[in-house]
Write an enzyme that holds these catalytic residues in place. Structure first.
Site, PDB file in Angstrom:
ATOM      1  N   HIS A  80      27.301  15.576 -20.855  1.00  0.00           N
ATOM      2  CA  HIS A  80      26.255  16.156 -21.694  1.00  0.00           C
ATOM      3  C   HIS A  80      25.348  15.042 -22.220  1.00  0.00           C
ATOM      4  O   HIS A  80      25.794  14.175 -22.976  1.00  0.00           O
ATOM      5  CB  HIS A  80      26.875  16.911 -22.864  1.00  0.00           C
ATOM      6  N   ASP A  96      21.932  14.344 -24.267  1.00  0.00           N
ATOM      7  CA  ASP A  96      20.800  14.819 -25.057  1.00  0.00           C
ATOM      8  C   ASP A  96      19.521  14.160 -24.548  1.00  0.00           C
ATOM      9  O   ASP A  96      19.433  12.928 -24.471  1.00  0.00           O
ATOM     10  CB  ASP A  96      21.016  14.492 -26.528  1.00  0.00           C
ATOM     11  N   ASP A 131      25.484  22.849 -26.182  1.00  0.00           N
ATOM     12  CA  ASP A 131      25.263  22.218 -27.490  1.00  0.00           C
ATOM     13  C   ASP A 131      24.127  22.840 -28.277  1.00  0.00           C
ATOM     14  O   ASP A 131      23.685  22.287 -29.271  1.00  0.00           O
ATOM     15  CB  ASP A 131      24.996  20.724 -27.269  1.00  0.00           C
ATOM     16  N   HIS A 163      17.066  20.589 -27.741  1.00  0.00           N
ATOM     17  CA  HIS A 163      17.736  21.025 -28.961  1.00  0.00           C
ATOM     18  C   HIS A 163      17.980  19.931 -29.999  1.00  0.00           C
ATOM     19  O   HIS A 163      18.706  20.175 -30.980  1.00  0.00           O
ATOM     20  CB  HIS A 163      19.048  21.746 -28.624  1.00  0.00           C
TER      21      HIS A 163
END
Length: 1005
Positions: free
Chosen positions: A262, A264, A374, A578
């Site tokens: 994951h 970001d 997330d 996000h």
């Protein structure tokens, strides 16, 4: 038998830590190291390789914040190591507890070929297996000295979040640069003991299996010669074979492990650093796939794939091969893992359009799943968007973070506002960075809420955020857990393989209706106001640009700007990630976002003006272009003409002090403090403001959450409030407005309250010069309305929330999201509050104990916050907001005014009126997009939905010659047979979303 369990457990820990793990590398020799520090931003790989480095010693400090250093390591494999496995151990100064949150590196060969990433949990580079001895070693490391923002004491304000303020102090100490012999037998023994030791701790104390493991571990440790671990490791492994080969029970929980990292797209690092994080991770994963035949890795976010393609072609070639082999899996079908609360209808649709199209164009792969582990909660409009994009599954993990209520399912069908249901899974492992620890696997099995009816769950496995992804240790642990007594079973599978199995075994799971509200991170609806305003403005400018460019292309041969719009859409979608749109990134990210939105606004305004000029022609007639989906002052939706203005507004003194605005529809009283004490609906003979209260009330709260400053607002903030009632100035402004000035703390507010002729809305233009710290500013509207629920706009419709707090689920929603409006009503009469750029709000109700005993329902708009982490200067400066109070509003009025406040009129002179490219004869049917088809065919695409929440019959008419029309999915692919003509009869269910594609007749091309 005496209980010696604790003795064995303590023995295992010490022997592993002090003897066995150090013996994985029994011999080592130092490498020679030199370094070149890039003077500014990262340089191309060729430049970094060619630079002349200077010697540096292990133990030296290196790396200014956000700097890039190119290390060159050289050495010779000792002849005595012939026949052995040799690895380079390259420790840049890592803290193993911070994978993804500190320095990282990407290793290259001298010819520029990428080898793999370096991360806190992944510091090795294979040199040879076996080596011949005497090999010359030469490696280059592109090392990023990203500073630690989220440290052991988290949430402390820091200036490290922006290169402009971070300083130049070196951040890291070069720790180890060696060639070393890798003893695989010892390494395997470490994994044997870790898996058994971790499993042992998760089993019941009275379990026979636990004691079998205790005894086996004890016997294995007996076999270890502590002075010759390498010589005795094989015998120790033999003593563990039996206990490691006992199969799992048939009822064991089944975990589909998906390799994952994951990342970001921006958070505690800028966008440019994410490009490199992705390159390091994909280099790691493609190398690991070559070594591990059962391993499968999935990566979401088409934007990140595009970065690899565009910035690291040497890595991209390896990625493409791994995808072709079916081992490196594009996941999710979205441009980025976006926020889903705040993006508007079209933006949410385009996340899937651009994401899915990228994977189709590059690999021919269609994504069936939305992958959002997330994201901070999920809007109720999302299920039908997923379905309209051609997908059918959703995965997320974040709801497990909810503070108050535990979600009752792990696998379920999620029903959205239109009735669409999506098969959804929340991994019970409760992390999207699973590392295959025994505690994680046991938690997944224990935590799984669907026992007895389902047995499968998914575990995203690997270090994220540039931590390097899945490691060889995780894969080794998973191999031991494939079929092991006392544990859930683990197998590597793709997301599709998991979902197919999960849906097959659980065809009728429970249903959850409405939004998936995250009871945490509520303040992300308000933090970084300029980022949110930039997003909202960009979404509406894109609507205008597509509408007028398409209209001008059909009517006037205007060159439709396909490439420009595609590029701008992708930039806007990227910034809906996000941690960007929610305002939870470092200062650098939001500083860049503000500049990006300014550039977007300038470019889109240029497209709009050029298209409108082409449509208007030459002339001296004043034309108003109406981009809203509703007629405005006589100007049709999507057309241009001369508006009709009726009536006038009278501004008179208020006898008790202040001013009165009256236009024959509304009479608004503003007292001497600039508060709205009355908003009277003249036709309905009805007061809007609750007795004894005042609207336009600014309220200031302290705002110091327990954690996650930019993310969270905790409910106790409400315990203390300051009403900002004192005004420095309350004076008339022209013939239709009142100007109000207030000062408080170090800040200043200037407002213009205006009531235009012929309009049933009070406009509130608010400018805040904000210089507070750890404060929360709200704008309150206490309304004389008895409502047990209210509507807030979401994608392609609206969603109702209760105004009461009967249960903990309702009480937890003390801060929620709306798009352009909230609406409250009693039968026959309602009130709406519309906005041009705010999302966070709260709605509460009280019963008046004095007077009439009626209900006061208060809508409060969240304007500004001032958290100090991760950006210590969050929102300091001047902000402008626009809101509208609409008394007597039905839901249709709320929808219309929400569009209107976000799409102001554009005026220019021209020759003739512009008739709309498409029209619809029912106000409840809202056209959200008019554009030309993305494939360049010249076809006209129209997207619409039912917006009032009821059934609707309507006719859509194309204002041009159309050969035929066909219903499509969001990617503009037919889902029904085409029918001839340019008129489409519509029968829509509540909130139904429809996309239509008109093929223009030859004469119209």
């Amino acid at each position: 038998m005496h209980d010696d369990r604790r003795l064995v457990e303590a023995r295992l820990k010490r022997v592993l830590d002090e003897r066995i793990r150090p013996a994985v590398y029994p011999e080592s020799v130092p490498l020679e190291v030199a370094v070149w520090h890039a003077p500014g931003e990262p340089v191309p790989v060729a430049e970094g390789l060619a630079a002349e480095p200077e010697p540096i010693e292990v133990g030296a400090r290196w790396g200014a914040p956000w700097g890039t250093s190119w290390f060159r390591v050289t050495g010779t494999v000792p002849e005595a190591w012939a026949g052995k496995t040799v690895e380079a151990l390259l420790d840049l100064g890592f803290d193993e507890n911070m994978p993804g949150f500190q320095c990282e590196g990407l290793v290259y060969r001298p010819d520029g070929t990428p080898v793999k990433g370096l991360n806190p949990r992944n510091q090795w580079v294979r040199i040879g297996a076996p080596v011949e001895g005497g090999e010359e070693v030469r490696l280059h490391i592109e090392a990023a000295s990203n500073p630690v923002i989220l440290d052991y004491h988290p949430f402390l304000p820091t200036q490290l979040g922006d290169k402009d303020t971070a300083g130049s102090e070196p951040q890291y100490t070069l720790t180890r640069m060696d060639l070393a012999v890798f003893d695989e037998t010892v390494w395997q023994l470490v994994l044997d003991l870790e898996v058994l030791g971790e499993l042992m701790h998760e089993l019941p104390m009275d379990s026979a299996r636990r004691w079998d493991i205790v005894r086996a571990v004890d016997r294995a440790l007996d076999a270890i010669d502590l002075q010759d671990v390498n010589g005795s490791a094989a015998q120790a492994r033999v003593r563990l074979e039996t206990v490691l080969s006992e199969p799992a029970v048939p009822s064991a929980h089944r975990i589909s492990a998906v390799g994952h990292a994951h990342i970001d797209s921006a958070w505690l690092w800028p966008l440019r650093e994410t490009v490199r994080k992705v390159a390091r991770t994909t280099s790691n994963m493609t190398a690991l796939l070559e070594d591990e035949p059962e391993f499968v890795f999935a990566m979401s976010q088409a934007q990140q794939w595009a970065w690899v393609r565009d910035h690291r072609p040497e890595v991209w070639a390896r990625v493409k091969k791994a995808v072709a082999d079916g081992r490196f899996v594009p996941a999710g079908g979205m441009w980025v893992e976006s926020d889903t609360n705040m993006p508007g209808s079209e933006a949410m649709a385009r996340q899937f359009v651009h994401g899915k199209r990228f994977f189709l164009d590059e690999f021919g792969i269609e994504n069936d799943e939305a992958w959002l582990p997330d994201t901070f909660g999920f809007a109720a409009g999302l299920p039908q968007i997923i379905k309209a994009a051609g997908s059918k599954w959703l995965l997320t993990q974040k709801i497990s973070w909810s503070q108050t209520n535990k979600f009752p399912h792990h696998t379920f069908r999620w029903e959205g506002i239109d009735g669409t249901r999506i098969f959804t899974h929340f991994p019970p492992v409760d992390t999207y960075n699973c590392s295959m620890k025994g505690s994680e696997i046991a938690h997944a099995a224990r935590n799984f809420k669907d026992k007895g009816v389902a047995r499968h769950s998914l575990a995203p496995t690997g270090w994220g955020d540039g931590g390097g992804g899945t490691t060889r240790e995780m894969i080794a642990k998973a191999a031991r857990l494939r079929d092991l007594e006392g544990s859930a079973t683990v197998v590597w599978e793709t997301p599709v393989e998991f979902f197919e199995k999960a849906e097959a075994e659980y065809p009728e799971p429970p249903v959850w209706v409405g939004e998936l509200y995250l009871e945490l991170h509520r303040a992300t609806l308000t933090s970084q106001a300029k980022t949110k305003q930039g997003n909202r403005r960009s979404e509406h400018l894109l609507r205008e640009a597509e509408l007028w460019a398409a209209t001008a292309a059909v009517r006037a041969g205007f060159p439709y700007p396909y490439e420009e719009l595609d590029r701008i859409w992708k930039t806007v979608l990227l910034h809906q990630f996000h941690d960007i749109l929610p305002g939870s990134s470092i200062a650098w990210v939001h500083r860049e976002a503000r500049r990006t939105y300014e550039r977007i606004a300038e470019e889109l305004t240029g497209i709009i003006e050029a298209a409108q000029r082409a449509l208007a022609g030459e002339g001296d007639r004043e034309l108003v272009f109406n981009a809203t989906p509703h007629t405005r002052a006589g100007v049709p939706a999507g057309g241009a003409g001369t508006p009709a203005v009726e009536g006038r507004t009278r501004l008179t003194p208020r006898p008790a002090g202040g001013h009165i605005l009256d236009n024959g529809l509304l009479r608004v009283e503003i007292d001497g403090d600039g508060l709205v004490v009355s908003a009277y609906d003249i036709d309905a003979d009805r007061e809007t403001i609750a007795p004894g209260t005042a609207a336009n009330l600014l309220q200031l709260h302290p705002d110091f959450p327990n954690m996650w400053d930019a993310w969270d607002v905790d409910e106790f903030y409400r315990n203390t409030v300051t009403d900002l009632t004192a005004a420095d100035e309350v004076v008339p402004d022209g013939e239709t407005g009142v100007r109000i000035v207030r000062t408080f703390g170090s800040s200043r507010v200037t407002q213009l309250l205006s009531l235009a002729p012929g309009e049933r809305r009070l406009l509130l233009d608010t400018e805040v010069d904000w210089h507070e710290t750890e404060k929360f500013l709200k704008l309150a509207f206490p309304l004389d309305v008895h409502a047990e629920r209210y509507a807030s706009e979401t994608q392609f419709g609206h969603f109702h929330r209760p105004t009461h707090t009967n249960t903990s689920w309702e009480a937890a929603k003390f801060e929620a999201c709306n798009h352009r409006f909230v609406h409250l009503e009693e039968p026959g009469w309602g009130v709406a509050v519309a906005n041009d750029s705010t999302y966070g709000h709260d709605v509460t109700r009280t019963v008046r104990t004095d007077g009439d005993g009626g209900t006061t329902t208060t809508v409060r708009v969240s304007l500004l916050r001032a958290p100090r982490f991760p950006d210590p200067e969050t929102d300091q400066g001047v902000h402008r907001f626009r809101h509208a109070l609409i008394p007597g509003a039905g839901i249709g009025d709320a929808v219309r005014e929400g569009w209107r406040i976000n799409l102001p009129e554009r005026r220019l002179t021209g020759a003739d009126e512009v008739t709309p490219l498409v029209t619809v004869d029912q106000d409840a049917v809202v056209i959200t997009a008019v554009k030309l088809a993305d494939d360049g065919s010249g076809d006209v695409v129209v997207r619409l939905h039912e917006a009032h929440g009821g059934r609707a019959r309507a006719t859509l008419t194309a204002g041009f010659e159309a050969a035929d029309v066909v219903a499509t999915d969001l990617l503009e692919r037919p889902i029904e047979e085409a029918v001839p003509g340019n008129r489409v009869p519509l029968r829509l269910r509540p909130f139904q979303l429809v996309t239509l594609r008109f093929r223009r007749a030859e004469s119209g091309v």
